[in-house]
Design a protein around this motif. Sequence first.
Motif, mmCIF file in Angstrom:
data_model
loop_
_atom_site.group_PDB
_atom_site.id
_atom_site.type_symbol
_atom_site.label_atom_id
_atom_site.label_comp_id
_atom_site.label_asym_id
_atom_site.label_seq_id
_atom_site.Cartn_x
_atom_site.Cartn_y
_atom_site.Cartn_z
ATOM 1 N N LYS A 193 -14.960 -15.783 16.086
ATOM 2 C CA LYS A 193 -15.491 -17.151 16.111
ATOM 3 C C LYS A 193 -16.276 -17.452 14.842
ATOM 4 C CE LYS A 193 -15.839 -17.820 21.128
ATOM 5 N NZ LYS A 193 -16.777 -18.013 22.272
ATOM 6 N N ARG A 194 -17.103 -16.510 14.441
ATOM 7 C CA ARG A 194 -17.895 -16.679 13.225
ATOM 8 C C ARG A 194 -16.982 -16.803 12.000
ATOM 9 N NH1 ARG A 194 -23.397 -15.007 13.600
ATOM 10 N NH2 ARG A 194 -23.941 -14.260 15.683
ATOM 11 N N ALA A 195 -15.941 -15.982 11.985
ATOM 12 C CA ALA A 195 -15.011 -15.987 10.853
ATOM 13 C C ALA A 195 -14.366 -17.358 10.683
ATOM 14 C CB ALA A 195 -13.934 -14.923 11.063
ATOM 15 N N PHE A 196 -13.877 -17.907 11.769
ATOM 16 C CA PHE A 196 -13.207 -19.209 11.695
ATOM 17 C C PHE A 196 -14.189 -20.297 11.253
ATOM 18 C CE2 PHE A 196 -11.543 -23.181 13.532
ATOM 19 C CZ PHE A 196 -10.283 -23.181 12.947
ATOM 20 N N GLN A 197 -15.381 -20.269 11.810
ATOM 21 C CA GLN A 197 -16.390 -21.266 11.442
ATOM 22 C C GLN A 197 -16.749 -21.182 9.964
ATOM 23 O OE1 GLN A 197 -19.537 -20.334 14.200
ATOM 24 N NE2 GLN A 197 -18.504 -21.295 15.943
ATOM 25 N N MET A 198 -16.886 -19.962 9.450
ATOM 26 C CA MET A 198 -17.228 -19.786 8.038
ATOM 27 C C MET A 198 -16.108 -20.281 7.130
ATOM 28 S SD MET A 198 -19.272 -16.132 7.762
ATOM 29 C CE MET A 198 -18.018 -15.159 8.589
ATOM 30 N N LEU A 199 -14.881 -19.939 7.481
ATOM 31 C CA LEU A 199 -13.737 -20.340 6.660
ATOM 32 C C LEU A 199 -13.587 -21.861 6.602
ATOM 33 C CD1 LEU A 199 -11.122 -17.672 7.827
ATOM 34 C CD2 LEU A 199 -12.183 -17.818 5.567
ATOM 35 N N VAL A 200 -13.817 -22.499 7.738
ATOM 36 C CA VAL A 200 -13.701 -23.962 7.796
ATOM 37 C C VAL A 200 -14.858 -24.620 7.050
ATOM 38 C CG1 VAL A 200 -13.760 -25.975 9.327
ATOM 39 C CG2 VAL A 200 -12.393 -23.970 9.950
ATOM 40 N N LYS A 201 -16.057 -24.135 7.297
ATOM 41 C CA LYS A 201 -17.247 -24.733 6.682
ATOM 42 C C LYS A 201 -17.228 -24.611 5.165
ATOM 43 C CE LYS A 201 -22.277 -24.935 7.145
ATOM 44 N NZ LYS A 201 -23.462 -24.399 7.857
ATOM 45 N N GLN A 202 -16.712 -23.505 4.668
ATOM 46 C CA GLN A 202 -16.671 -23.279 3.219
ATOM 47 C C GLN A 202 -15.374 -23.794 2.585
ATOM 48 O OE1 GLN A 202 -19.313 -22.304 1.603
ATOM 49 N NE2 GLN A 202 -20.430 -22.029 3.533
ATOM 50 N N ASN A 203 -14.554 -24.465 3.396
ATOM 51 C CA ASN A 203 -13.285 -25.036 2.903
ATOM 52 C C ASN A 203 -12.381 -23.990 2.250
ATOM 53 O OD1 ASN A 203 -13.878 -27.798 3.624
ATOM 54 N ND2 ASN A 203 -15.305 -27.846 1.901
ATOM 55 N N VAL A 204 -12.413 -22.795 2.792
ATOM 56 C CA VAL A 204 -11.561 -21.724 2.276
ATOM 57 C C VAL A 204 -10.125 -21.923 2.754
ATOM 58 C CG1 VAL A 204 -11.155 -19.233 2.243
ATOM 59 C CG2 VAL A 204 -13.491 -20.110 2.193
ATOM 60 N N ILE A 205 -9.985 -22.472 3.947
ATOM 61 C CA ILE A 205 -8.646 -22.741 4.482
ATOM 62 C C ILE A 205 -8.468 -24.243 4.682
ATOM 63 C CG2 ILE A 205 -8.306 -20.506 5.596
ATOM 64 C CD1 ILE A 205 -9.255 -21.745 8.222
ATOM 65 N N MET A 206 -7.246 -24.691 4.486
ATOM 66 C CA MET A 206 -6.924 -26.098 4.675
ATOM 67 C C MET A 206 -6.685 -26.381 6.167
ATOM 68 S SD MET A 206 -7.056 -27.234 1.581
ATOM 69 C CE MET A 206 -8.373 -26.028 1.357
ATOM 70 N N LYS A 207 -6.718 -27.644 6.521
ATOM 71 C CA LYS A 207 -6.566 -28.027 7.924
ATOM 72 C C LYS A 207 -5.259 -27.525 8.513
ATOM 73 C CE LYS A 207 -7.173 -31.953 11.034
ATOM 74 N NZ LYS A 207 -7.468 -33.410 11.140
ATOM 75 N N GLU A 208 -4.197 -27.562 7.722
ATOM 76 C CA GLU A 208 -2.888 -27.124 8.216
ATOM 77 C C GLU A 208 -2.812 -25.602 8.395
ATOM 78 O OE1 GLU A 208 -2.367 -28.318 3.799
ATOM 79 O OE2 GLU A 208 -3.496 -28.972 5.568
ATOM 80 N N GLU A 209 -3.823 -24.897 7.902
ATOM 81 C CA GLU A 209 -3.856 -23.441 8.055
ATOM 82 C C GLU A 209 -4.720 -23.002 9.240
ATOM 83 O OE1 GLU A 209 -3.436 -21.775 3.520
ATOM 84 O OE2 GLU A 209 -5.342 -22.716 4.044
ATOM 85 N N HIS A 210 -5.418 -23.945 9.835
ATOM 86 C CA HIS A 210 -6.342 -23.623 10.926
ATOM 87 C C HIS A 210 -5.654 -22.902 12.079
ATOM 88 C CE1 HIS A 210 -9.733 -26.710 9.861
ATOM 89 N NE2 HIS A 210 -9.397 -25.927 8.857
ATOM 90 N N TYR A 211 -4.510 -23.423 12.491
ATOM 91 C CA TYR A 211 -3.822 -22.850 13.650
ATOM 92 C C TYR A 211 -3.450 -21.389 13.409
ATOM 93 C CZ TYR A 211 -0.292 -21.925 17.192
ATOM 94 O OH TYR A 211 0.430 -21.351 18.213
ATOM 95 N N ALA A 212 -2.873 -21.107 12.251
ATOM 96 C CA ALA A 212 -2.427 -19.745 11.937
ATOM 97 C C ALA A 212 -3.604 -18.775 11.893
ATOM 98 C CB ALA A 212 -1.694 -19.734 10.599
ATOM 99 N N VAL A 213 -4.682 -19.194 11.260
ATOM 100 C CA VAL A 213 -5.856 -18.329 11.136
ATOM 101 C C VAL A 213 -6.494 -18.092 12.506
ATOM 102 C CG1 VAL A 213 -8.200 -18.172 10.208
ATOM 103 C CG2 VAL A 213 -6.329 -18.949 8.746
ATOM 104 N N LYS A 214 -6.611 -19.159 13.287
ATOM 105 C CA LYS A 214 -7.210 -19.020 14.620
ATOM 106 C C LYS A 214 -6.349 -18.125 15.509
ATOM 107 C CE LYS A 214 -9.481 -22.415 16.436
ATOM 108 N NZ LYS A 214 -9.882 -23.705 17.072
ATOM 109 N N GLU A 215 -5.042 -18.269 15.409
ATOM 110 C CA GLU A 215 -4.134 -17.444 16.209
ATOM 111 C C GLU A 215 -4.246 -15.974 15.808
ATOM 112 O OE1 GLU A 215 0.122 -18.434 17.982
ATOM 113 O OE2 GLU A 215 0.268 -17.896 15.862
ATOM 114 N N THR A 216 -4.361 -15.726 14.517
ATOM 115 C CA THR A 216 -4.517 -14.353 14.026
ATOM 116 C C THR A 216 -5.814 -13.739 14.528
ATOM 117 O OG1 THR A 216 -3.264 -14.862 12.010
ATOM 118 C CG2 THR A 216 -4.662 -12.906 11.966
ATOM 119 N N LEU A 217 -6.888 -14.499 14.444
ATOM 120 C CA LEU A 217 -8.197 -14.009 14.882
ATOM 121 C C LEU A 217 -8.224 -13.754 16.388
ATOM 122 C CD1 LEU A 217 -10.465 -16.359 12.747
ATOM 123 C CD2 LEU A 217 -10.264 -13.879 12.491
#
Length: 206
Positions: free
Chosen positions: A168-192
């Motif tokens: 949960k922390r990982a996803f929040q950090m990646l989104v907040k720091q704009n490391v991943i684009m919106k279209e990448e959210h699903y893949a990253v969340k699924e992996t986590l």
Amino acid sequence: MIFILLIFLVILLLIWLDHNYLAKMKKWSYFVSQSGMTGAEIAKQLLLKYELSGIQIIIADGEFTDNYDPNKKTIGLSQDIYYGNSLVAVAIAAHEVGHAKCDQQNKMIMKVRSRLGPYISFLVAIMPVLLISALIFGGAIFLLFICLVLIIVVFHVLTIYVEIDASKRAFQMLVKQNVIMKEEHYAVKETLTSAAATYVTAMFKW
């Protein structure tokens, strides 16, 4: 009969979780992160952004060996994650930083889990001997065996909580720091999510 059926269903669930994890890892490992950053670079950037000092990023030998060591203050990334720039590399690297962030905040549950770790490894190693002794002698030894099993189960439950929290922390950090684009959210969340789920199977494999 019902008990046997339940065991069978649990085994099927564990097999599915393991297969699902490997399938997700393989699937998203082919997708390169739009940031182009490697896992090591992601980890370094997040550590810097969240002022997590004194933590070293190292290469961990083998596959699926990524970890955070709260005692040595190291983030170990397997070579595919350390040098890779796939969405899997991004997610796993951030997951380990999530552990570091939790550690920095002095979360008691993580400290307890960390201290119990070596003892649990020892208990798991001697469980076959204890089981045989419990079946032969029964009585106090059987009660001791049950108590130790409960301790191991509690440890694994704590582990599952810690892993879910890190994801949960990982996803929040990646989104907040704009490391991943919106279209990448699903893949990253699924992996986590898949990565955290593997610890459910680990609870039944000791």
